[in-house]
Design a protein around this motif. Sequence first.
Motif, mmCIF file in Angstrom:
data_model
loop_
_atom_site.group_PDB
_atom_site.id
_atom_site.type_symbol
_atom_site.label_atom_id
_atom_site.label_comp_id
_atom_site.label_asym_id
_atom_site.label_seq_id
_atom_site.Cartn_x
_atom_site.Cartn_y
_atom_site.Cartn_z
ATOM 1 N N SER A 35 35.001 68.672 71.289
ATOM 2 C CA SER A 35 34.917 69.715 72.319
ATOM 3 C C SER A 35 35.805 69.396 73.518
ATOM 4 N N SER A 36 35.848 68.123 73.912
ATOM 5 C CA SER A 36 36.683 67.754 75.057
ATOM 6 C C SER A 36 38.161 67.951 74.748
ATOM 7 N N VAL A 37 38.546 67.670 73.507
ATOM 8 C CA VAL A 37 39.943 67.871 73.110
ATOM 9 C C VAL A 37 40.270 69.357 73.072
ATOM 10 N N ASP A 38 39.355 70.157 72.544
ATOM 11 C CA ASP A 38 39.575 71.605 72.488
ATOM 12 C C ASP A 38 39.648 72.208 73.884
ATOM 13 N N ALA A 39 38.849 71.683 74.798
ATOM 14 C CA ALA A 39 38.851 72.213 76.163
ATOM 15 C C ALA A 39 40.158 71.912 76.886
ATOM 16 N N CYS A 40 40.823 70.847 76.457
ATOM 17 C CA CYS A 40 42.079 70.457 77.106
ATOM 18 C C CYS A 40 43.305 71.026 76.395
ATOM 19 N N ALA A 41 43.084 71.932 75.457
ATOM 20 C CA ALA A 41 44.196 72.450 74.661
ATOM 21 C C ALA A 41 45.261 73.103 75.531
ATOM 22 N N ASN A 42 44.860 73.898 76.495
ATOM 23 C CA ASN A 42 45.812 74.628 77.346
ATOM 24 C C ASN A 42 45.728 74.192 78.801
ATOM 25 N N THR A 43 45.264 72.969 79.025
ATOM 26 C CA THR A 43 45.101 72.465 80.388
ATOM 27 C C THR A 43 46.046 71.297 80.628
ATOM 28 N N ILE A 44 46.716 71.333 81.755
ATOM 29 C CA ILE A 44 47.631 70.249 82.119
ATOM 30 C C ILE A 44 47.017 69.460 83.265
ATOM 31 N N SER A 45 46.592 68.254 82.968
ATOM 32 C CA SER A 45 46.027 67.365 83.983
ATOM 33 C C SER A 45 46.085 65.941 83.457
ATOM 34 N N ALA A 46 45.902 64.988 84.352
ATOM 35 C CA ALA A 46 45.974 63.587 83.946
ATOM 36 C C ALA A 46 44.834 63.229 82.994
ATOM 37 N N SER A 47 43.638 63.713 83.288
ATOM 38 C CA SER A 47 42.493 63.392 82.436
ATOM 39 C C SER A 47 42.630 64.031 81.057
ATOM 40 N N CYS A 48 43.107 65.282 81.013
ATOM 41 C CA CYS A 48 43.283 65.946 79.720
ATOM 42 C C CYS A 48 44.389 65.290 78.904
ATOM 43 N N THR A 49 45.436 64.869 79.579
ATOM 44 C CA THR A 49 46.513 64.170 78.871
ATOM 45 C C THR A 49 45.999 62.895 78.229
ATOM 46 N N ARG A 50 45.154 62.164 78.957
ATOM 47 C CA ARG A 50 44.588 60.932 78.412
ATOM 48 C C ARG A 50 43.669 61.221 77.236
ATOM 49 N N ILE A 51 42.841 62.259 77.340
ATOM 50 C CA ILE A 51 41.904 62.600 76.260
ATOM 51 C C ILE A 51 42.649 63.004 74.991
ATOM 52 N N VAL A 52 43.649 63.862 75.144
ATOM 53 C CA VAL A 52 44.411 64.323 73.980
ATOM 54 C C VAL A 52 45.210 63.181 73.367
ATOM 55 N N THR A 53 45.800 62.352 74.216
ATOM 56 C CA THR A 53 46.596 61.226 73.717
ATOM 57 C C THR A 53 45.737 60.240 72.937
ATOM 58 N N GLU A 54 44.560 59.926 73.460
ATOM 59 C CA GLU A 54 43.666 59.004 72.758
ATOM 60 C C GLU A 54 43.226 59.578 71.417
ATOM 61 N N TYR A 55 42.974 60.881 71.380
ATOM 62 C CA TYR A 55 42.551 61.519 70.125
ATOM 63 C C TYR A 55 43.681 61.493 69.094
ATOM 64 N N GLU A 56 44.876 61.836 69.525
ATOM 65 C CA GLU A 56 46.024 61.834 68.607
ATOM 66 C C GLU A 56 46.367 60.421 68.153
#
Length: 366
Positions: A312-333
């Motif tokens: 859910s956190s990764v999906d929520a950051c799909a279209n969001t540009i922020s430092a926290s979202c970048t970290r969440i998506v990067t860790e998931y990938e």
Amino acid sequence: MYWNGAIEPKNIHTTHVRHVLPCSLLFFNRSLFMFVLTSSGQIQTVYVGCRGMGESSGKVSDDIPFPEFVRMLGSVFVLIAVLLFGEILFRWFIEPANTLLPLQLIEAWLWSNISNLIWAGSAELVAHQTGPMTQVNLLHPTFYGGVVPLYVSDECTGLHELFFLGMMMLLTPCFDLKTKFKHLGIASLIVFILNLVRLVVLYPLAVNGCEGMNGGIFGCESPLFEFHEFVLRYGSLIVLVIGWTIWFNITDARKGVREFWNRLPNLQGVSFNPSLDDLNSNTVRAAGVYFSIGLAILSVISYFSKVLGDTSSVDACANTISASCTRIVTEYEDSLGVSIRLFLISLTILMFAWIQPGLNWLDEEE
């Protein structure tokens, strides 16, 4: 120095070489060598010497057939190509962050504890911004802000050096695989200790740079980073060359290499043995098969546990540009990338253990 000479080309034949070399040398004599490609496709080495103003005779070394020379040259280029491919493969493997997380955690823990054992209160182990406890903060009142934060990344584990050294040992044509893996195990321990020593000495280097008038100045710990940069650029290569050279000499690998080059003209190609009849008797092959299967199962479980888990956190950051979202998506990938890489590596190990490639020699067939 004064030197003049002439060689009579009419006296050069395919089986022997004669020449006349009138010459005079002052101060010193110099030996000359000439390579002759004969009409029969052979390379001959001719020694040309001087004896005052007289006539000297040529001495021909053992003939090297031109096809054999090309084959030897090709073998060298193949070894270089394999080493370069291994370097690219390792870089691809550690592209995701924390690919070697278990080893990173162990080295960070040992580093901080050994440093505190030698210099009390010199280091603390904290969580890195990527999550795991892989950050070591060096502490001293003369540091800028009192702390120098450092991170044990994949590159800092020493596995890069060990991987390259292992490839050099495995590609050296001597000993059997079981003996090589035994030697590689000893080399792994030595490389691990050397890498740990490299990490521990960073603290006194930083303290030395911040002594006296430099205390508290931004960047005073630069000797630490200069040493680290030197090790990354040149130190690893020096350790690899010295380590392989020591291993090559103390294990009498030279004899095996000499035998390989002598047998090279009898090389007929690569053979394969896909039959698993000797699986129970061949320890190395059995270990490769079982290890690859276990690694494949582990990587598949890891991959689907992340894909089918809470994203859910990764999906929520799909279209969001922020430092926290970048970290969440990067860790998931990165976590998915590690699982995929482990699966591909397990398939590669299984393939080699299954088909069991080997060199096919003419003298063995006879």
